[in-house]
Design a protein around this motif. Structure first.
Motif, PDB file in Angstrom:
ATOM      1  N   LEU A 190       0.861  -1.190   0.000  1.00  0.00           N
ATOM      2  CA  LEU A 190       0.000   0.000   0.000  1.00  0.00           C
ATOM      3  C   LEU A 190       0.892   1.233   0.000  1.00  0.00           C
ATOM      4  O   LEU A 190       1.831   1.323   0.795  1.00  0.00           O
ATOM      5  CB  LEU A 190      -0.894   0.028   1.249  1.00  0.00           C
ATOM      6  CG  LEU A 190      -1.820  -1.174   1.482  1.00  0.00           C
ATOM      7  CD1 LEU A 190      -2.559  -1.005   2.794  1.00  0.00           C
ATOM      8  CD2 LEU A 190      -2.806  -1.314   0.332  1.00  0.00           C
ATOM      9  N   HIS A 191       0.610   2.176  -0.873  1.00  0.00           N
ATOM     10  CA  HIS A 191       1.412   3.392  -0.954  1.00  0.00           C
ATOM     11  C   HIS A 191       0.530   4.597  -0.619  1.00  0.00           C
ATOM     12  O   HIS A 191      -0.456   4.872  -1.298  1.00  0.00           O
ATOM     13  CB  HIS A 191       2.010   3.554  -2.360  1.00  0.00           C
ATOM     14  CG  HIS A 191       2.942   2.455  -2.742  1.00  0.00           C
ATOM     15  ND1 HIS A 191       4.297   2.502  -2.459  1.00  0.00           N
ATOM     16  CD2 HIS A 191       2.722   1.276  -3.355  1.00  0.00           C
ATOM     17  CE1 HIS A 191       4.861   1.394  -2.908  1.00  0.00           C
ATOM     18  NE2 HIS A 191       3.936   0.634  -3.445  1.00  0.00           N
ATOM     19  N   TYR A 192       0.890   5.285   0.444  1.00  0.00           N
ATOM     20  CA  TYR A 192       0.171   6.493   0.852  1.00  0.00           C
ATOM     21  C   TYR A 192       1.056   7.708   0.584  1.00  0.00           C
ATOM     22  O   TYR A 192       2.253   7.692   0.875  1.00  0.00           O
ATOM     23  CB  TYR A 192      -0.133   6.458   2.360  1.00  0.00           C
ATOM     24  CG  TYR A 192      -1.166   5.447   2.784  1.00  0.00           C
ATOM     25  CD1 TYR A 192      -2.507   5.798   2.891  1.00  0.00           C
ATOM     26  CD2 TYR A 192      -0.797   4.141   3.101  1.00  0.00           C
ATOM     27  CE1 TYR A 192      -3.448   4.881   3.306  1.00  0.00           C
ATOM     28  CE2 TYR A 192      -1.740   3.215   3.516  1.00  0.00           C
ATOM     29  CZ  TYR A 192      -3.068   3.588   3.613  1.00  0.00           C
ATOM     30  OH  TYR A 192      -3.993   2.677   4.020  1.00  0.00           O
ATOM     31  N   ASN A 193       0.445   8.739   0.066  1.00  0.00           N
ATOM     32  CA  ASN A 193       1.183   9.977  -0.153  1.00  0.00           C
ATOM     33  C   ASN A 193       0.640  11.043   0.788  1.00  0.00           C
ATOM     34  O   ASN A 193      -0.445  11.580   0.593  1.00  0.00           O
ATOM     35  CB  ASN A 193       1.041  10.444  -1.609  1.00  0.00           C
ATOM     36  CG  ASN A 193       1.854  11.701  -1.882  1.00  0.00           C
ATOM     37  OD1 ASN A 193       2.807  12.003  -1.161  1.00  0.00           O
ATOM     38  ND2 ASN A 193       1.474  12.441  -2.907  1.00  0.00           N
ATOM     39  N   LEU A 194       1.387  11.328   1.847  1.00  0.00           N
ATOM     40  CA  LEU A 194       1.017  12.361   2.806  1.00  0.00           C
ATOM     41  C   LEU A 194       1.885  13.585   2.543  1.00  0.00           C
ATOM     42  O   LEU A 194       3.110  13.516   2.661  1.00  0.00           O
ATOM     43  CB  LEU A 194       1.244  11.867   4.244  1.00  0.00           C
ATOM     44  CG  LEU A 194       0.229  10.884   4.812  1.00  0.00           C
ATOM     45  CD1 LEU A 194       0.734  10.338   6.141  1.00  0.00           C
ATOM     46  CD2 LEU A 194      -1.116  11.528   5.005  1.00  0.00           C
TER      47      LEU A 194
ATOM     48  N   SER B   2      -3.910  13.480   7.070  1.00  0.00           N
ATOM     49  CA  SER B   2      -4.359  12.092   6.981  1.00  0.00           C
ATOM     50  C   SER B   2      -4.667  11.694   5.549  1.00  0.00           C
ATOM     51  O   SER B   2      -4.955  12.541   4.695  1.00  0.00           O
ATOM     52  CB  SER B   2      -5.620  11.873   7.827  1.00  0.00           C
ATOM     53  OG  SER B   2      -5.402  12.159   9.182  1.00  0.00           O
ATOM     54  N   THR B   3      -4.637  10.412   5.311  1.00  0.00           N
ATOM     55  CA  THR B   3      -5.095   9.843   4.052  1.00  0.00           C
ATOM     56  C   THR B   3      -5.606   8.445   4.362  1.00  0.00           C
ATOM     57  O   THR B   3      -5.351   7.904   5.435  1.00  0.00           O
ATOM     58  CB  THR B   3      -3.969   9.797   3.007  1.00  0.00           C
ATOM     59  OG1 THR B   3      -4.532   9.423   1.744  1.00  0.00           O
ATOM     60  CG2 THR B   3      -2.891   8.795   3.389  1.00  0.00           C
ATOM     61  N   HIS B   4      -6.350   7.859   3.441  1.00  0.00           N
ATOM     62  CA  HIS B   4      -6.920   6.550   3.740  1.00  0.00           C
ATOM     63  C   HIS B   4      -7.179   5.749   2.464  1.00  0.00           C
ATOM     64  O   HIS B   4      -7.134   6.274   1.356  1.00  0.00           O
ATOM     65  CB  HIS B   4      -8.238   6.704   4.515  1.00  0.00           C
ATOM     66  CG  HIS B   4      -9.322   7.368   3.722  1.00  0.00           C
ATOM     67  ND1 HIS B   4      -9.555   8.719   3.780  1.00  0.00           N
ATOM     68  CD2 HIS B   4     -10.231   6.869   2.832  1.00  0.00           C
ATOM     69  CE1 HIS B   4     -10.558   9.030   2.975  1.00  0.00           C
ATOM     70  NE2 HIS B   4     -10.976   7.927   2.393  1.00  0.00           N
ATOM     71  N   ILE B   5      -7.453   4.469   2.679  1.00  0.00           N
ATOM     72  CA  ILE B   5      -7.873   3.578   1.611  1.00  0.00           C
ATOM     73  C   ILE B   5      -9.126   2.872   2.112  1.00  0.00           C
ATOM     74  O   ILE B   5      -9.183   2.455   3.277  1.00  0.00           O
ATOM     75  CB  ILE B   5      -6.755   2.566   1.244  1.00  0.00           C
ATOM     76  CG1 ILE B   5      -7.204   1.682   0.082  1.00  0.00           C
ATOM     77  CG2 ILE B   5      -6.347   1.722   2.434  1.00  0.00           C
ATOM     78  CD1 ILE B   5      -6.087   0.797  -0.462  1.00  0.00           C
TER      79      ILE B   5
ATOM     80  N   THR C 144       8.410   5.101   6.231  1.00  0.00           N
ATOM     81  CA  THR C 144       7.968   6.487   6.296  1.00  0.00           C
ATOM     82  C   THR C 144       9.114   7.424   5.965  1.00  0.00           C
ATOM     83  O   THR C 144      10.225   7.271   6.475  1.00  0.00           O
ATOM     84  CB  THR C 144       7.455   6.827   7.716  1.00  0.00           C
ATOM     85  OG1 THR C 144       6.464   5.867   8.093  1.00  0.00           O
ATOM     86  CG2 THR C 144       6.849   8.209   7.762  1.00  0.00           C
TER      87      THR C 144
ATOM     88  N   ASP D  31      -6.976   4.098   7.709  1.00  0.00           N
ATOM     89  CA  ASP D  31      -6.535   5.488   7.732  1.00  0.00           C
ATOM     90  C   ASP D  31      -5.108   5.624   8.276  1.00  0.00           C
ATOM     91  O   ASP D  31      -4.719   4.915   9.203  1.00  0.00           O
ATOM     92  CB  ASP D  31      -7.497   6.282   8.617  1.00  0.00           C
ATOM     93  CG  ASP D  31      -7.251   7.785   8.545  1.00  0.00           C
ATOM     94  OD1 ASP D  31      -7.698   8.386   7.563  1.00  0.00           O
ATOM     95  OD2 ASP D  31      -6.620   8.330   9.461  1.00  0.00           O
ATOM     96  N   LYS D  32      -4.368   6.520   7.669  1.00  0.00           N
ATOM     97  CA  LYS D  32      -3.011   6.797   8.126  1.00  0.00           C
ATOM     98  C   LYS D  32      -2.897   8.290   8.453  1.00  0.00           C
ATOM     99  O   LYS D  32      -3.198   9.147   7.619  1.00  0.00           O
ATOM    100  CB  LYS D  32      -1.979   6.435   7.045  1.00  0.00           C
ATOM    101  CG  LYS D  32      -0.531   6.641   7.471  1.00  0.00           C
ATOM    102  CD  LYS D  32       0.425   6.132   6.403  1.00  0.00           C
ATOM    103  CE  LYS D  32       1.878   6.259   6.824  1.00  0.00           C
ATOM    104  NZ  LYS D  32       2.812   5.758   5.824  1.00  0.00           N
TER     105      LYS D  32
END
Length: 254
Positions: free
Chosen positions: A19-23, A35-38, A64, A252-253
């Motif tokens: 999973l790749h989150y872009n904050l 925050s961001t989420h999937i 991170t 959520d991250k």
């Protein structure tokens, strides 16, 4: 003939899900959060599964990279503050956070990035959740089969209404139609009774073959059962069909 149709595949057996989150932490000030989420459906697609209870994660390796200095990261089962954080055996506490006016407090995170522009790796050992119990695993095949796949635990009252027929002894009765009269949703209680019409063990054979009692609702045949029978079936069926994995919600991250 070979086919690439994945429609009937319930689990592709992936051992690792990326999973790749872009904050965006640019210009983030001390004490501010982003925050961001999937969502659960996207998570299932990425994991190659058709049901959240098939995920069964054991650990999360989190990388991170911060462009805003030290950064605490927390993972939650939803964007709402009331949603629980991931239950892990790994914690990162930051003590002495300056609130101003000589006030300090301690913040808890799943991991803290050093913020030097280099990705930090943290392994979070996840604690077992309700979907990983022996009881849940026993019921999982029922939640995956074609009969119950589209049925939700919240549908237990669909097609059910109070009976106007005389009481059975001292107990009132309910009528269970095959479909709900408001939105035409199939009734899972009716489906269970109909699937077990040849089962002499259900309620000591009271719904076995010709012993079952019926009435008519809007031109459709409907089962008649006592309120205590209905409550027992509803409780057991809800327990069987209810999705247990907390990953069914938004991941959520922050």
């Amino acid at each position: 003939m070979a086919t690439t149709d994945d429609e009937h595949v319930i689990d592709h057996g992936l051992k690792t899900v990326w999973l790749h989150y872009n904050l965006n932490t640019q210009n983030l000030q001390k004490g501010e959060t982003v925050s961001t989420h999937i969502d659960g459906e996207s998570l299932m697609k990425g994991a190659g599964i058709t049901h959240p209870d098939l995920l069964n994660p054991e650990s999360i390796t989190m990388y991170t990279e911060s462009a805003a200095g030290k950064l605490g990261v927390a993972l939650k089962h939803g964007p709402d503050a009331k949603q629980p954080r991931l239950s892990t055996a790994t914690r990162a506490l930051v003590a002495g956070v300056d609130l101003g006016d000589d006030e300090y407090e301690t913040h808890g995170f799943h991991a803290v990035s050093l913020g030097k522009g280099i990705p930090d790796g943290h392994v979070l050992q996840l604690e077992p959740t309700a979907d990983q119990t022996e009881k849940s695993a026993k019921n999982l095949p029922k939640r995956l089969n074609t009969t119950w796949k589209s049925v939700q635990a919240s549908h237990m009252l669909k097609g059910v209404q109070k009976s106007t027929l005389p009481k059975s002894g001292l107990e009132s009765r309910v009528v269970v139609a095959p479909f709900d009269k408001v939105d035409n949703t199939p009734s899972p209680i009716y489906q269970l009774l109909d699937n077990n019409k040849s089962n002499p063990k259900l309620f000591n054979g009271q719904f076995y073959g010709s012993k079952a009692k019926f009435t008519t609702v809007d031109g459709r045949k409907a089962y008649v059962m006592t309120k205590s029978q209905f409550r027992e079936v509803k409780r057991k069926l809800r327990e069987t069909l209810e999705t247990k994995s907390p990953f069914q919600h938004v991941f959520d991250k922050t």
